[in-house]
Design a protein around this motif. Structure first.
Motif, PDB file in Angstrom:
ATOM      1  N   GLU A  36     -20.627   0.394  12.739  1.00  0.00           N
ATOM      2  CA  GLU A  36     -20.045   1.571  13.378  1.00  0.00           C
ATOM      3  C   GLU A  36     -18.987   2.208  12.487  1.00  0.00           C
ATOM      4  OE1 GLU A  36     -18.714   0.736  17.344  1.00  0.00           O
ATOM      5  OE2 GLU A  36     -20.665  -0.040  17.945  1.00  0.00           O
ATOM      6  N   ASP A  37     -18.130   1.384  11.877  1.00  0.00           N
ATOM      7  CA  ASP A  37     -17.108   1.915  10.971  1.00  0.00           C
ATOM      8  C   ASP A  37     -17.750   2.652   9.803  1.00  0.00           C
ATOM      9  OD1 ASP A  37     -15.083   0.871  12.526  1.00  0.00           O
ATOM     10  OD2 ASP A  37     -14.715  -0.855  11.217  1.00  0.00           O
ATOM     11  N   LEU A  38     -18.786   2.075   9.268  1.00  0.00           N
ATOM     12  CA  LEU A  38     -19.483   2.649   8.130  1.00  0.00           C
ATOM     13  C   LEU A  38     -20.076   4.011   8.489  1.00  0.00           C
ATOM     14  CD1 LEU A  38     -21.692   0.472   5.906  1.00  0.00           C
ATOM     15  CD2 LEU A  38     -22.551   2.656   6.648  1.00  0.00           C
ATOM     16  N   VAL A  39     -20.746   4.095   9.618  1.00  0.00           N
ATOM     17  CA  VAL A  39     -21.361   5.356  10.045  1.00  0.00           C
ATOM     18  C   VAL A  39     -20.282   6.393  10.345  1.00  0.00           C
ATOM     19  CG1 VAL A  39     -22.780   6.461  11.829  1.00  0.00           C
ATOM     20  CG2 VAL A  39     -23.470   4.254  10.860  1.00  0.00           C
ATOM     21  N   VAL A  70     -25.671   6.537   4.514  1.00  0.00           N
ATOM     22  CA  VAL A  70     -25.366   5.268   5.193  1.00  0.00           C
ATOM     23  C   VAL A  70     -25.866   4.097   4.360  1.00  0.00           C
ATOM     24  CG1 VAL A  70     -25.922   3.855   7.221  1.00  0.00           C
ATOM     25  CG2 VAL A  70     -25.203   6.242   7.509  1.00  0.00           C
ATOM     26  N   ARG A  71     -27.063   4.196   3.826  1.00  0.00           N
ATOM     27  CA  ARG A  71     -27.600   3.123   2.977  1.00  0.00           C
ATOM     28  C   ARG A  71     -26.696   2.887   1.767  1.00  0.00           C
ATOM     29  NH1 ARG A  71     -31.990   5.374   0.746  1.00  0.00           N
ATOM     30  NH2 ARG A  71     -30.734   5.804  -1.085  1.00  0.00           N
ATOM     31  N   ASN A  72     -26.306   3.948   1.093  1.00  0.00           N
ATOM     32  CA  ASN A  72     -25.443   3.800  -0.076  1.00  0.00           C
ATOM     33  C   ASN A  72     -24.092   3.197   0.285  1.00  0.00           C
ATOM     34  OD1 ASN A  72     -27.458   4.859  -1.673  1.00  0.00           O
ATOM     35  ND2 ASN A  72     -26.633   6.931  -1.640  1.00  0.00           N
ATOM     36  N   ARG A  73     -23.516   3.644   1.378  1.00  0.00           N
ATOM     37  CA  ARG A  73     -22.225   3.097   1.809  1.00  0.00           C
ATOM     38  C   ARG A  73     -22.386   1.628   2.204  1.00  0.00           C
ATOM     39  NH1 ARG A  73     -17.255   5.853   3.725  1.00  0.00           N
ATOM     40  NH2 ARG A  73     -18.332   7.498   2.602  1.00  0.00           N
ATOM     41  N   ALA A  74     -23.489   1.287   2.850  1.00  0.00           N
ATOM     42  CA  ALA A  74     -23.733  -0.104   3.253  1.00  0.00           C
ATOM     43  C   ALA A  74     -23.912  -1.001   2.037  1.00  0.00           C
ATOM     44  CB  ALA A  74     -24.962  -0.181   4.163  1.00  0.00           C
TER      45      ALA A  74
END
Length: 99
Positions: A33-36, A64-68
């Motif tokens: 959730e924080d990431l999104v 989102v994929r890159n941040r994850a």
């Protein structure tokens, strides 16, 4: 005002599915959730300059994929650092010589 409404609509339409997607990488609901939320906050902050060359949905999933992936890499580095720091402390406490 139109930007606010459109952005809120975009957020509501994709937030839950992006959280589920992010969870596959970070294995934590809170972290997902924080990431999104960070992705959406960054998108809002850069809304004047962001150029989306694909669909908005594809852009959000890629962001989102890159941040994850970056989050996972950071977690690995942090864990290795913590392990190395713990290993450094062991010899000083287990010294065979006099104190």
């Amino acid at each position: 005002m139109g930007d606010d409404v459109a952005f809120e609509s975009l957020f509501r339409a994709h937030y839950a599915e992006l959280c589920r997607f992010a969870y596959q990488y970070v294995r934590s609901s809170e972290a997902a959730e924080d990431l999104v939320q960070d992705v959406f906050a960054g998108l809002w902050a850069a809304r004047e300059t962001v150029t989306v060359t694909t669909s908005v949905r594809a852009y959000l999933y890629a962001a989102v994929r890159n941040r994850a992936i970056n989050t996972r890499r950071h977690q690995v580095v942090a864990a290795e650092w913590a392990r190395d720091e713990a290993d450094d402390d062991v010899p000083s406490r287990m010294s065979s010589g006099p104190p």
